[in-house]
Design an enzyme around this catalytic site. Structure first.
Site, mmCIF file in Angstrom:
data_model
loop_
_atom_site.group_PDB
_atom_site.id
_atom_site.type_symbol
_atom_site.label_atom_id
_atom_site.label_comp_id
_atom_site.label_asym_id
_atom_site.label_seq_id
_atom_site.Cartn_x
_atom_site.Cartn_y
_atom_site.Cartn_z
ATOM 1 C CG ASP A 66 -1.264 -2.136 -2.595
ATOM 2 O OD1 ASP A 66 -2.500 -2.222 -2.503
ATOM 3 O OD2 ASP A 66 -0.695 -1.144 -3.092
ATOM 4 C CG ASN A 67 -0.792 1.363 -0.011
ATOM 5 O OD1 ASN A 67 0.268 1.027 -0.536
ATOM 6 N ND2 ASN A 67 -1.652 2.149 -0.600
ATOM 7 C CG ASP A 81 3.162 2.759 0.341
ATOM 8 O OD1 ASP A 81 4.377 2.842 0.609
ATOM 9 O OD2 ASP A 81 2.716 2.021 -0.540
HETATM 10 P P1 AMP Z 1 0.042 3.163 -4.074
HETATM 11 O O1 AMP Z 1 -1.371 2.731 -3.850
HETATM 12 O O2 AMP Z 1 0.220 4.588 -4.494
HETATM 13 O O3 AMP Z 1 0.898 2.856 -2.890
HETATM 14 O O4 AMP Z 1 0.648 2.342 -5.314
HETATM 15 C C1 AMP Z 1 0.070 1.206 -5.880
HETATM 16 C C2 AMP Z 1 1.051 0.543 -6.807
HETATM 17 O O5 AMP Z 1 1.428 1.417 -7.855
HETATM 18 C C3 AMP Z 1 2.341 0.086 -6.157
HETATM 19 O O6 AMP Z 1 2.733 -1.113 -6.763
HETATM 20 C C4 AMP Z 1 3.306 1.193 -6.508
HETATM 21 O O7 AMP Z 1 4.639 0.763 -6.533
HETATM 22 C C5 AMP Z 1 2.841 1.569 -7.896
HETATM 23 N N1 AMP Z 1 3.169 2.952 -8.242
HETATM 24 C C6 AMP Z 1 2.660 4.082 -7.717
HETATM 25 N N2 AMP Z 1 3.201 5.169 -8.305
HETATM 26 C C7 AMP Z 1 4.096 4.704 -9.223
HETATM 27 C C8 AMP Z 1 4.987 5.320 -10.146
HETATM 28 N N3 AMP Z 1 5.074 6.630 -10.276
HETATM 29 N N4 AMP Z 1 5.750 4.505 -10.909
HETATM 30 C C9 AMP Z 1 5.665 3.163 -10.808
HETATM 31 N N5 AMP Z 1 4.850 2.537 -9.974
HETATM 32 C C10 AMP Z 1 4.069 3.276 -9.180
HETATM 33 MG MG MG Z 2 1.663 1.524 -2.069
#
Ligand code: AMP
Ligand code: MG
Length: 520
Positions: A270-271, A280
């Site tokens: 997803d990143n 990200d």
């Molecule tokens: P990441 O690996 O940090 O890019 O995030 C993985 C998933 O978690 C993605 O769907 C992000 O949108 C979600 N996410 C990360 N941090 C938050 C947050 N503080 N609030 C809501 N969703 C989050």
């Molecule tokens: Mg992400």
């Protein structure tokens, strides 16, 4: 302030029929309509003139009340219809189901300079995809994203951009090390900018839910706007050409990360940007001493799945997941397998070319691979700063007999360079010298070229941390200073020489400077 909105993503793809920000599972749709949360007391910390220009904004717009309101999420600009994207992904190698824009809200796409630019607020509150989190972002991670996006762009590495960094005036609860020590932190919003924020995970979620019609729509949208060269008479052929092109862009991206010593830290699918951009910025980091096993991400400390030296392997693995997602559109595995099989040799040869360029070698010689591998071996023997080492190579004086001492500055413990270790380094330099003598260009000409590839200044982890600590006390001057410094990473910038330095001892094992978690 004039922004000309002309939606493409939300126009060409299917919307979730349910409106509103409340959390839910979304199927057969690529996005949900949402509303950004209005911040209580927004304050501009920093805006990028360069990105503003890209969007057709004037310098004075950045100071306006309207800019503050629109890019903090407080007011919708005319023509902006905000949405959050649906995507899924493999997190640390395991399928995680629906993820999506949990704290990113797209304002829509604007047209400027004959191009569409998607604008996205990160940290603007809950969306249907927020799962169990709050949708907010804190100041420290937002500073890291804002500065690093622009630093990467200036380095020439494909990346999403960052227009602005604002405080929301609201506080956010975070447990930085996930050890039960939660604390309130200042909330912030960054406005990211890219041609598209589509990720591998957008395709994956639709495929996992068997939404083949929507998957086809998404693929057509991406090919039409971002991979026009991949259009073919038969759609199946276009999908294969598109996949091959994504493989190539991803290889190029990873090699660029290797060139500058960047470790993404969370290469979940997803990143992974479908455009091959760095996207990200979370617990990323820059290798100080060249260590293939290093990862900045404490969440990944035991496995080190996303360590510096493993990024190409992971990119290849992630592309396999993308191939699985695209398969229903082609229904033939062979073309995907062929493309995936060619990843390793293509990456290897791109890597060697990049390293040759770093060493200032233009002609291709058989012995280059051995020279490069032996340099990597030398790096594994001693703690040697990657950026400084390569930058110092750009001014080696070959007429002096002792060459190794000329790069002394790059070593973390010069006293250690003795006996066999010193011998290996000295042999390497002798061979490198011979190899350079086979080049046509004169030394100083070669070395000038090397300076355009080996940056003098990168956003070392400790530098970002210093800017964060000052900003948390209300002093944003270091953010401005680092931003300006990193706009010209290949220039000498004599007055900024203090940033051309190894990681200081205090930063070696410090939270924020060498240890980062996903808490942001
Ligand atoms: P990441 O690996 O940090 O890019 O995030 C993985 C998933 O978690 C993605 O769907 C992000 O949108 C979600 N996410 C990360 N941090 C938050 C947050 N503080 N609030 C809501 N969703 C989050
Ligand atoms: Mg992400």
């Amino acid at each position: 302030m004039k922004l000309r909105f002309d939606p493409i993503f939300s126009k060409e793809l299917s919307a979730d029929p349910i409106d509103g920000n409340q959390r839910r599972q979304v199927s057969d749709a690529s996005f949900s309509w949402v509303t950004p949360r209005v911040p209580s007391k927004p304050k501009l910390v920093h805006a990028s003139k360069e990105v503003a220009q890209l969007l057709g904004l004037r310098e004075e717009d950045l100071e306006s009340e309207e800019f503050l309101a629109v890019f903090s999420g407080g007011r919708l600009a005319e023509g902006s219809k905000p949405y959050a994207m649906a995507y899924g992904g493999h997190q640390f190698g395991t399928w995680a189901g629906q993820l999506g824009d949990g704290r990113a809200i797209n304002l829509g796409e604007v047209v400027a300079n004959k191009k569409h630019w998607a604008l996205q607020l990160k940290g603007s509150g809950e969306t249907p995809y927020s799962r169990n989190a709050d949708g907010f972002a804190v100041l420290r991670s937002s500073i890291r994203e804002h500065l690093c996006s622009e630093a990467m762009f200036a380095l020439g590495v494909p990346t999403t951009r960052s227009l602005s960094l604002m405080l929301t005036g609201d506080e956010v609860l975070r447990d930085v090390l996930y050890n039960g020590n939660s604390a309130m932190e200042p909330g912030a919003v960054v406005c990211r900018v890219s041609e598209s924020f589509v990720r591998f995970g957008n395709f994956q979620l639709l495929a996992a839910r068997n939404s083949v019609e929507e998957l086809e729509k998404l693929t057509k949208h991406v090919i039409h706007h971002f991979y026009p060269d991949c259009q073919r008479e038969k759609f199946e052929d276009a999908v294969v050409a598109f996949f091959e092109a994504v493989c190539q862009r991803t290889i190029d991206l990873i090699v660029e990360w290797q060139r500058v010593g960047f470790v993404h830290g969370v290469m979940n699918t997803d990143n992974m940007s479908i455009l091959g951009q760095t996207i990200d910025y979370g617990p990323y980091g820059w290798v100080d001493d060249y260590d293939q096993n290093w990862t900045p991400n404490t969440t990944d400390r035991s496995q080190k799945r996303y360590r510096f030296g493993n990024q190409a392997y992971i990119a290849n693995w992630n592309l396999l997941q993308l191939a699985n997602a695209l398969y229903p559109l082609v229904k033939e595995a062979q073309p995907f397998e062929d493309a995936l099989k060619s990843f390793r040799p293509k990456h290897h040869s791109a890597y060697l070319n990049m390293m040759r360029a770093k060493l200032g070698l233009k002609n291709e010689k058989d012995e280059d691979e051995d020279l490069i591998l032996r340099l990597e071996h030398c790096f594994s023997l001693s703690a040697c700063d990657m950026s400084i080492f390569f930058r110092e190579l750009c001014s080696l004086n070959w007429s002096e007999t002792a060459v190794l001492p000329q790069v002394k500055m790059a070593f973390y413990d010069w006293e250690e360079i003795q006996g066999e270790v010193e011998e290996e380094w000295s042999t390497w330099f002798a061979d490198y010298r011979n190899r350079c003598s086979e080049e046509e260009a004169e030394n100083h000409v070669r070395q000038e070229g090397m300076k355009k590839i080996n940056p003098k200044y990168v956003l070392r982890n400790y530098m970002a941390q210093m800017a964060i600590e000052a900003a948390e006390k209300g002093d944003f001057s270091l953010i401005h200073e680092l931003y300006t410094l990193l706009l010209a990473p290949y220039d000498e910038q004599v007055s900024m020489e203090k940033w051309y330095a190894k990681r200081p001892d205090w930063a070696k094992n410090k939270v924020g400077a060498s240890m980062l978690s996903c808490s942001s």
